[in-house]
Design an enzyme around this catalytic site. Sequence first.
Site: not given
Length: 501
Positions: A22-23
Site C-alpha cells: 500500500a502506498c
Amino acid sequence: MKFRTSILTAALSMAIAGSALACTTVVVGEGASADGSFLIARSADSSAMKAQHMVKHPARTYKKGDMYRTQDYKGATDFSYPQPEQAMGYTTVPNWKTQLHGATGFNDAGVGISGTESIFARDDALKLDPYNEKTGITEDDILDVLLPRAKTAREAVEILGSIIETTGAGEGFGVAFVDDKEIWYLETGTGHQWLAQRTPKDTYFASGNQGRLQKYDPKSPDFLASKNLVQWATENGFYDPKKDGEFNFSKAYTRDDERDRDYNDPRVWQIQKMLNPSLEQKVGDGRNFPVYLKPEKKITVEDLKAIMRDHYQTGELQSHDPYTKGLRGDEPYRPISVFRTYEAHVMQVRPWLPDEIGAVTYVAMGMADLSVFVPYYHGLNAYPAHYGQGTDKADSESLYWKYRKLQTLVMTDYPKLHGVVQKAYADFERQTAEAQKTFEDEYVKVFKQDPKKADAMLEDFNQGVMAKAEALAEDLTNQVFTIRTKDIEDANFFANRSKKD
C-alpha cells in the site's frame, strides 16, 4: 514509565495491518509548484523488515537477444523482456532480497519514475480479463525495464502501456513519470487495459491505493490508453454510453466499495484538505473527490514532505491519529505515514538548471514521520558501499537500519520521544536547504566554465550531506536510548527503604 513489550508489539502489528502492499502518491504539475518544478511524492509501504538499498546502475551494452528476466532475481512473476542494445545508466532504490522493485529513480536522459501505487480493478471485470500473475509485469520490473531505454516520460508511458496490452499486468498499479517537459500518471484497469494522463500544468493529483483517473479523450495528446479501452468496457457491460454519459475510467474499471472507505479515502481527503483548506467534502466520498485540483497555495518540496509524514496529527481528522496519544493499531482510518513504510521520496525536476542538479530525489528511509529526507542529486557519481547493504535483520552498518532502529525505538513511547527526533530532523532539513541554495548558485557559475570542477563540487557537497544525516541519526539513537534507559531505571529501581541503594 514502564517499558512494555506490548507497546512494541502494537507498533509491529501496525506494520503488517491492512493491505500487503500500500502506498500514497502525489503528482504536481509545474504550474502548481512554488518554483515551477515538476514534483512527485510517494510513500512505499509494505514491511518494516524490507531493507532498501540505493543503487546506481551503469550504462552498458547488451547483445541482440539478451533478455531481462524477473526470475533471474527471484522476483514476483516469470516476466521477461528484451534488453536494449545500448542501456542507459539509472538509479533505483530496490528491495534488498531481489534488488528489484526500484521504487524511484532517474536515468541518464533525465527521465524519472516512481512506482508503484497498488490499485485494484473491480472484481467482476477481473473475471473477464484477469491479471497475468504468471508472466505479467509487476512493480518488481517497471523501473529496471523502462529506465535503461526511455528517452522521455511519454515514451516510458508508451512502453509500459504496450507491455500491459500484450503480455499483461501481473497486478494492479499506478506509476508516475517525469522529465524536463511533462509529468504523467498511468493506471491499470484490468489485466490488459490501462489509461495515462499528462498532469495539467496548474494542478496536482493524489492517490491512496485507488484507481483515480476518470476522464479520457482519445483525440487529446494529454491522454494515452490501451487501444480498445472504451470498446472493451462497452462490450462487457461496464460502460453504457447512453445511460452513463461521458466515459469514466475509474467507474468502468476500478474497485470502489467498503474496503476503500476507511483505508483509502481518508488519505486522499487529507491531502486535498492540506493543499486546499477551503475544500469541503465527505471523507468517505472517494470517487467524487476531484481528480485534479489547483492548490490554494503553490506547492513546495516541504509541503510534500509534510504530506508523506502525515498521520492525521493536525486538522479535522485528529481523532484518528494512531500515534500521538499512544499507539492504536486498530484505528480504522489508515494514515499516510505508517511504521511499515520502508521508504518515502520526493522527486523534483527543475528544467532551468543543469541536469546534474536540476533533478534531485529526497529519500527518507523507513517511516517518513520519524525519518529525514536527504537530497540525492542526479549528478551524484556513487553511493557509499553500505548504501547497498542491509537485510531483514538489523545490523550496525547499512543505511536502512541506521534509520529504522531509531524509528523502532521511538515507537516504544511515541508521545514522549517523537518530538526529539522530529525537531532535530527539521533543523537538519532547514539547514540543508539553505546550504543547497548556496551550493547550487555556485555550481551553476562553475559549471559554465569548468563542468568537471562543478561535478567534483557536487560529489563533495552531496556526500557531505549524506554523512551528516547518518551521523545525526546515530546521535539521536544514543539520545533516545539514554532517555529510555532512564525511564526503565526510574520505573524499576527497587530501592531499599532509605531510597539510597
